[in-house]
Motif scaffolding. Sequence first.
Motif, short mmCIF file in Angstrom:
data_model
loop_
_atom_site.label_atom_id
_atom_site.label_comp_id
_atom_site.label_asym_id
_atom_site.label_seq_id
_atom_site.Cartn_x
_atom_site.Cartn_y
_atom_site.Cartn_z
N GLY A 100 0.79 -1.23 0.00
CA GLY A 100 0.00 0.00 0.00
C GLY A 100 0.82 1.27 0.00
N ALA A 101 2.11 1.15 0.31
CA ALA A 101 2.96 2.35 0.36
C ALA A 101 3.55 2.71 -1.00
CB ALA A 101 4.09 2.14 1.38
N PHE A 102 3.32 1.89 -2.00
CA PHE A 102 3.88 2.16 -3.33
C PHE A 102 3.24 3.40 -3.94
CE2 PHE A 102 5.91 -1.90 -5.29
CZ PHE A 102 6.81 -1.94 -4.22
N THR A 103 4.06 4.12 -4.66
CA THR A 103 3.57 5.28 -5.41
C THR A 103 3.12 4.82 -6.79
OG1 THR A 103 5.76 5.76 -6.34
CG2 THR A 103 5.22 6.77 -4.21
N ASN A 201 -17.55 2.47 -6.32
CA ASN A 201 -17.24 2.45 -4.89
C ASN A 201 -16.29 3.59 -4.52
OD1 ASN A 201 -18.78 0.16 -4.80
ND2 ASN A 201 -17.21 -1.15 -3.89
N THR A 202 -16.55 4.20 -3.39
CA THR A 202 -15.68 5.27 -2.90
C THR A 202 -15.02 4.90 -1.57
OG1 THR A 202 -17.57 6.30 -1.78
CG2 THR A 202 -17.05 7.06 -4.01
N GLY A 203 -15.47 3.82 -0.94
CA GLY A 203 -14.88 3.39 0.32
C GLY A 203 -13.72 2.44 0.09
N SER A 204 -13.29 1.80 1.17
CA SER A 204 -12.13 0.91 1.09
C SER A 204 -12.52 -0.55 1.31
CB SER A 204 -11.09 1.32 2.14
OG SER A 204 -11.63 1.26 3.46
N ASP A 300 -3.57 -4.09 -15.60
CA ASP A 300 -4.59 -3.04 -15.68
C ASP A 300 -4.95 -2.52 -14.30
OD1 ASP A 300 -4.59 -3.46 -18.40
OD2 ASP A 300 -6.36 -4.78 -18.37
N ALA A 301 -5.01 -3.41 -13.30
CA ALA A 301 -5.36 -2.99 -11.94
C ALA A 301 -4.31 -2.07 -11.36
CB ALA A 301 -5.54 -4.22 -11.05
N LEU A 302 -3.04 -2.32 -11.69
CA LEU A 302 -1.97 -1.48 -11.15
C LEU A 302 -2.03 -0.06 -11.72
CD1 LEU A 302 1.03 -3.99 -11.19
CD2 LEU A 302 -0.16 -3.08 -9.20
N ARG A 303 -2.71 0.12 -12.82
CA ARG A 303 -2.78 1.44 -13.45
C ARG A 303 -4.09 2.16 -13.15
NH1 ARG A 303 0.06 -0.91 -18.98
NH2 ARG A 303 2.22 -0.55 -18.29
N VAL A 304 -4.90 1.57 -12.25
CA VAL A 304 -6.15 2.21 -11.85
C VAL A 304 -5.85 3.38 -10.91
CG1 VAL A 304 -8.30 1.92 -10.55
CG2 VAL A 304 -7.56 0.16 -12.17
N GLY A 308 -11.24 5.33 -4.48
CA GLY A 308 -11.46 3.89 -4.29
C GLY A 308 -10.50 3.02 -5.05
N ALA A 309 -9.43 3.62 -5.62
CA ALA A 309 -8.50 2.85 -6.45
C ALA A 309 -7.76 1.80 -5.64
CB ALA A 309 -7.51 3.79 -7.13
N ASN A 310 -7.42 2.14 -4.38
CA ASN A 310 -6.65 1.18 -3.57
C ASN A 310 -7.45 -0.10 -3.34
OD1 ASN A 310 -4.39 2.80 -3.31
ND2 ASN A 310 -5.12 3.80 -1.44
N ALA A 311 -8.73 0.05 -3.00
CA ALA A 311 -9.56 -1.13 -2.76
C ALA A 311 -9.75 -1.93 -4.05
CB ALA A 311 -10.91 -0.71 -2.19
N GLN A 312 -10.00 -1.25 -5.17
CA GLN A 312 -10.17 -1.92 -6.46
C GLN A 312 -8.91 -2.68 -6.85
OE1 GLN A 312 -12.84 -2.21 -8.19
NE2 GLN A 312 -14.24 -0.53 -7.74
N ARG A 313 -7.78 -2.02 -6.64
CA ARG A 313 -6.51 -2.64 -6.99
C ARG A 313 -6.24 -3.87 -6.13
NH1 ARG A 313 -4.00 1.69 -7.48
NH2 ARG A 313 -3.50 2.01 -5.28
N THR A 314 -6.46 -3.74 -4.83
CA THR A 314 -6.22 -4.87 -3.92
C THR A 314 -7.13 -6.04 -4.24
OG1 THR A 314 -5.56 -3.34 -2.16
CG2 THR A 314 -6.16 -5.58 -1.51
#
Length: 404
Positions: A100-103, A201-204, A300-304, A308-314
């Motif tokens: 989660g700390a990645f830029t 989604n806007t939450g985590s 594709d997920a890494l480029r979202v 809510g991108a963190n939750a979608q990516r995870t």
Amino acid sequence: MRIATANAFDNTIAQLTRRQADLAKQQERLSSGKQVLKPSDDPVAATLAETAKNKLARNEADLRALKASRTSLEQVESGLGESSDLIQQVRELFVTAGNGAFTDSEREDVARQLESLRERLVAVANRTDTNGRTLFGGLGGSSTPFVDTYTASGATVVFQGQRGQAAAGNTSLPSTLDGDAIWMRVPQGNGTFTVSLGAGNTGSVRTDMGEVSNLSAVTGDAYQIAFADVGGQMQYSITNTTTGLPVAGQTGMPYQSGQMIAFDGLSLTLKDGPAAGDTVDINPVSASTDLFKVVQNAIDALRVTGTGANAQRTQALTQSLTELDSAHDRVLLARGRAGEWLNRADSLDSLLGDRSAALKIEKSNLEDLDLIQGISDFQTQQTALDAAIKAYAQVQKLSLFSAI
């Protein structure tokens, strides 16, 4: 009965001629090393020797085919081993990308590495043997069975070979594997259903991949988990989107991060904090995915980006990781099968080699000459011919006129 001198001479000359012919024939046998020079010498032995010769020719052809198959299978096993190593590298990058700390730039770097590994996986799937035949083209078809296509919806690999696997015979082995079954038949999600987050989604909130807790209660329908803030308390409700009806006992339930919910034979764990209006979709698996799409989905997920991108990516990486492990299992299974065939090739090689030796001995016993016996017979016939010639030389001098 009176025997004329001329008749006696003729008989003697005929006998000498036969002895000379027998001696010449024996000399021919010695020079060729063969007891049977033509079918008339021994029709039975000649027939059996020809049969053994034909069997030997077929056996030698089987040995050559087996050698070619073994060479191809060795390259198949090597390719699958390389594919396994590449999948392991992909898995390590999936785990790394979950940090989660990645830029954004660090995630982009991981995505580029995954793209490179994906291209290498496609190259392995299109590998050919030393004769230019594809190793994973199934029963035939295109010389490039795996084609990477690029459309508006993204990159997709299409299998253009012919699905199926040649069966192994008593003295033969397949030289190619069904690449479609290895890389293109990966179960989606957990194999029964997939879990995804709503696009808005806007939450985590996120989930695990879930599991089947009661197979007999599974309906095969699609569901949606919706979150709502009721009086300051986050609640969730589950709706069967196939029937449009709420799931009994799963309406207005208080939400708590880390809790496992179960309904209609399914269970999954919800994590982190949802926002009001967030949804989780649960859909039955209707088709398989493929290894290349699994990797592309992670890219594709890494480029979202965005809310809510963190939750979608995870969530996407979790699903990709599960599917990647399933794909790896299929590659390992195929590699194990190739290894079994290589072991069988060793056994068949020994069997066919022993059969060739037996057929050569059989053919030799039927048509080859025993040289010791042949030399002895030749010397005996030669001695007899010399004696007959000397005797004839003495007898032809006898005449009644000598006594007058």
